[in-house]
Design a protein around this motif. Structure first.
Motif, PDB file in Angstrom:
ATOM      1  N   LEU A  30     -34.403  41.578  56.109  1.00  0.00           N
ATOM      2  CA  LEU A  30     -32.949  41.428  56.194  1.00  0.00           C
ATOM      3  C   LEU A  30     -32.461  41.340  57.643  1.00  0.00           C
ATOM      4  O   LEU A  30     -31.486  40.651  57.926  1.00  0.00           O
ATOM      5  N   LEU A  31     -33.167  42.027  58.532  1.00  0.00           N
ATOM      6  CA  LEU A  31     -32.675  42.091  59.915  1.00  0.00           C
ATOM      7  C   LEU A  31     -33.286  41.041  60.837  1.00  0.00           C
ATOM      8  O   LEU A  31     -32.702  40.698  61.858  1.00  0.00           O
ATOM      9  N   LEU A  32     -34.476  40.532  60.454  1.00  0.00           N
ATOM     10  CA  LEU A  32     -35.151  39.538  61.303  1.00  0.00           C
ATOM     11  C   LEU A  32     -34.259  38.355  61.693  1.00  0.00           C
ATOM     12  O   LEU A  32     -34.244  37.963  62.855  1.00  0.00           O
ATOM     13  N   PRO A  33     -33.486  37.795  60.745  1.00  0.00           N
ATOM     14  CA  PRO A  33     -32.655  36.639  61.136  1.00  0.00           C
ATOM     15  C   PRO A  33     -31.659  36.985  62.238  1.00  0.00           C
ATOM     16  O   PRO A  33     -31.197  36.099  62.945  1.00  0.00           O
ATOM     17  N   LEU A  53     -26.200  51.649  64.714  1.00  0.00           N
ATOM     18  CA  LEU A  53     -26.680  52.019  63.373  1.00  0.00           C
ATOM     19  C   LEU A  53     -25.741  51.491  62.291  1.00  0.00           C
ATOM     20  O   LEU A  53     -26.184  51.026  61.246  1.00  0.00           O
ATOM     21  N   LYS A  54     -24.430  51.555  62.581  1.00  0.00           N
ATOM     22  CA  LYS A  54     -23.445  51.035  61.619  1.00  0.00           C
ATOM     23  C   LYS A  54     -23.641  49.528  61.433  1.00  0.00           C
ATOM     24  O   LYS A  54     -23.552  49.018  60.317  1.00  0.00           O
ATOM     25  N   LEU A  55     -23.896  48.839  62.550  1.00  0.00           N
ATOM     26  CA  LEU A  55     -24.086  47.383  62.486  1.00  0.00           C
ATOM     27  C   LEU A  55     -25.332  47.056  61.657  1.00  0.00           C
ATOM     28  O   LEU A  55     -25.302  46.154  60.809  1.00  0.00           O
ATOM     29  N   LEU A  60     -27.430  44.877  56.530  1.00  0.00           N
ATOM     30  CA  LEU A  60     -28.255  44.976  55.317  1.00  0.00           C
ATOM     31  C   LEU A  60     -27.531  44.373  54.112  1.00  0.00           C
ATOM     32  O   LEU A  60     -28.149  43.979  53.136  1.00  0.00           O
ATOM     33  N   GLY A  61     -26.212  44.291  54.226  1.00  0.00           N
ATOM     34  CA  GLY A  61     -25.417  43.666  53.159  1.00  0.00           C
ATOM     35  C   GLY A  61     -25.694  42.183  53.005  1.00  0.00           C
ATOM     36  O   GLY A  61     -25.248  41.563  52.039  1.00  0.00           O
TER      37      GLY A  61
ATOM     38  N   ASN B 223     -26.431  34.858  62.704  1.00  0.00           N
ATOM     39  CA  ASN B 223     -27.287  33.901  62.010  1.00  0.00           C
ATOM     40  C   ASN B 223     -27.134  34.035  60.497  1.00  0.00           C
ATOM     41  O   ASN B 223     -27.410  35.086  59.938  1.00  0.00           O
ATOM     42  N   GLY B 224     -26.691  32.987  59.847  1.00  0.00           N
ATOM     43  CA  GLY B 224     -26.556  33.009  58.389  1.00  0.00           C
ATOM     44  C   GLY B 224     -25.207  33.539  57.937  1.00  0.00           C
ATOM     45  O   GLY B 224     -24.342  33.874  58.749  1.00  0.00           O
ATOM     46  N   GLY B 225     -25.063  33.600  56.621  1.00  0.00           N
ATOM     47  CA  GLY B 225     -23.805  34.065  56.043  1.00  0.00           C
ATOM     48  C   GLY B 225     -23.774  35.582  55.992  1.00  0.00           C
ATOM     49  O   GLY B 225     -24.011  36.182  54.949  1.00  0.00           O
ATOM     50  N   GLN B 226     -23.495  36.193  57.111  1.00  0.00           N
ATOM     51  CA  GLN B 226     -23.497  37.656  57.178  1.00  0.00           C
ATOM     52  C   GLN B 226     -22.242  38.227  56.497  1.00  0.00           C
ATOM     53  O   GLN B 226     -21.230  37.552  56.399  1.00  0.00           O
ATOM     54  N   PRO B 227     -22.336  39.455  56.026  1.00  0.00           N
ATOM     55  CA  PRO B 227     -21.203  40.029  55.281  1.00  0.00           C
ATOM     56  C   PRO B 227     -19.965  40.272  56.154  1.00  0.00           C
ATOM     57  O   PRO B 227     -20.077  40.424  57.374  1.00  0.00           O
ATOM     58  N   TYR B 228     -18.832  40.337  55.506  1.00  0.00           N
ATOM     59  CA  TYR B 228     -17.540  40.568  56.159  1.00  0.00           C
ATOM     60  C   TYR B 228     -17.600  41.826  57.039  1.00  0.00           C
ATOM     61  O   TYR B 228     -17.117  41.825  58.177  1.00  0.00           O
ATOM     62  N   SER B 229     -18.202  42.903  56.504  1.00  0.00           N
ATOM     63  CA  SER B 229     -18.230  44.174  57.234  1.00  0.00           C
ATOM     64  C   SER B 229     -18.929  44.041  58.588  1.00  0.00           C
ATOM     65  O   SER B 229     -18.509  44.652  59.574  1.00  0.00           O
TER      66      SER B 229
END
Lengths: 197, 243
Positions: A30-33, A53-55, A60-61, B223-229
């Motif tokens: 999830l984080l590699l990109p 950490l929050k970021l 992860l979402g 990079n990519g469609g990351q979430p709003y948060s």
């Protein structure tokens, strides 16, 4: 087979190993990109560790926003199987004081490698595979695959499942019996041994 | 003989782990590399440079900008109308603009990054159509066209562009004859190639590819469609730079 599985994972140590490895693989996928983003944030001294950490938590979402249902499914499956597979290998080597048989090792090898290739951001293809094909100058070739490179994700799931199955099967055969069988074979022919069956 | 087999087997597992590690590590390193997209829209390897994000073309009045053009935070997005993740990220960015647009804190800059190999013909045709919408309808025309196109397109090169594009042109009240002339003129091909080139120069290898430029000039790649948060948090962190 399931008894062996339960036997391995009755120990909290192996559950811990499986969970940790699964999470590392999943978080990595999830984080590699966005590793460049994280590096930029880390290198900015004005941003606190808590914000970092929050970021990470927010990124992860991307499992919901940056993956299709299919790619999210096989990414999670590969992560879980990777963790289970690793825990069983550790159990085998550590507690069994034994050597893995060629088939088990080979399948594990291919399973781990195919799993690594299959994992990645679904935003237009597998991250790792795309990177490597781009390195070779043939990044666009993925577009010609029926599932755009997701085939490696499916392959990873299959090989890791087979690998886990074979490792569990191997655990079902105590090594002492193999040693005894080898000892008996050195003394008697196969035909003579078959009389004992 | 059996001993040598055992030795081989014992070596294979660590080797497998190392290979998997190298694959993942290689991908991480390569992800940070610079690449360039050529005329045929093929990413090609280029010499690694550290500050590829600094190559982002300056935002000018020629750009398609939603929000305050002088906003302290600018999000430059390189996008493909046929990419499903661009579609979801477009909605995310509209949500961001609802929150930060009116106060003039954030400007959203849209640039073209059609992935010809993944979405042949249609992605480029839609990019050209959006440029024609901007020519005939101004900045508002562009955004109305883009919003509606993302709303109507099913993504992944499944859009019936022969029906959808004329429908949007009619809906937003553009001159249909002039629009068709613009579509067939080929005048925006070079502009779109320049956008693609710039996306690749800044490190974009897929879509959507965005760069957040903070008030202090710090650049954060998304990079990519990351979430709003995640996008919101980056904006909030960047806003702290304003004293």
């Amino acid at each position: 087979m399931h008894r062996t599985f339960i036997k391995v994972f009755k120990s909290p140590l192996y559950v811990f190993i499986a969970v940790i490895i699964s999470l590392v693989v999943l978080f990595g996928a999830l984080l590699l990109p966005n590793i460049s983003l994280l590096i930029n944030v880390i290198s900015n001294s004005a941003i606190s560790t808590l914000d970092l950490l929050k970021l990470i938590f927010n990124l992860l979402g991307s499992l919901k926003t940056n993956f299709t249902f299919v790619s999210a499914t096989y990414t999670v499956l590969i992560s879980i199987l990777f963790g289970i597979n690793t825990a069983i290998i550790v159990y085998y080597i550590r507690d069994y004081k034994s050597k893995l048989e060629k088939t088990g090792v080979t399948t594990s090898t291919f399973g781990i490698i195919a799993g690594a290739f299959g994992i990645g951001c679904a935003s237009c293809g597998s991250l790792i595979l795309t990177s490597f094909l781009s390195l070779l100058g043939i990044g666009g070739s993925l577009a010609f695959l029926p599932f755009g490179g997701q085939e490696f994700g499916f392959l990873g799931v299959i090989l890791l499942t087979v690998s886990t199955y074979m490792l569990l099967k191997k655990l079902n055969k105590p090594n002492v019996c193999i040693a005894l069988r080898n000892f008996l074979l050195s003394r008697y022919s196969n035909n003579e041994l078959s009389l004992f069956n | 003989m059996e001993n040598s087999n055992e030795k081989t087997n014992n070596i294979m597992l660590p080797v497998a782990v190392i290979i998997a590690g190298l694959i993942i590590g290689g991908a991480v390193i390569f992800t940070n590399n610079d690449s360039v997209v050529t005329e045929d829209n093929q990413p090609k390897e280029q010499v690694v440079e550290n500050n590829s994000l600094d190559k982002v073309r300056e935002v000018t009045s020629e750009d398609h900008i939603k929000g305050n053009p002088d906003a302290p935070i600018k999000i430059v997005e390189y996008s493909d109308f046929e990419c499903p993740f661009c579609k979801s990220f477009h909605a995310t960015m509209n949500q961001i603009m609802d929150e930060y647009g009116e106060s003039g804190q954030v400007a959203w800059v849209y640039r073209q990054f059609p992935l010809e190999q993944l979405h042949p013909v249609k992605a480029v045709a839609e990019a050209v159509a959006s440029e024609c919408a901007a020519e005939l309808g101004g900045n508002d025309g562009f955004w109305k066209f883009a919003d509606r196109l993302f709303e109507l397109t099913p993504s992944n090169n499944r859009t019936d562009i022969e029906t959808v594009i004329p429908q949007i042109v009619k809906e937003i009240g553009l001159d249909e004859v002039a629009f068709n002339e613009c579509l067939n003129s080929g005048k925006y091909n070079e502009h779109i190639s320049a956008d693609i080139q710039n996306a690749a120069e800044t490190g974009g290898r897929g879509t959507p590819w965005s760069i957040l430029i903070s008030p202090d000039g710090n650049k954060y790649p998304i990079n990519g469609g990351q979430p709003y948060s995640a996008v919101k948090q980056l904006i909030d962190l960047s806003l702290k730079e304003i004293k």
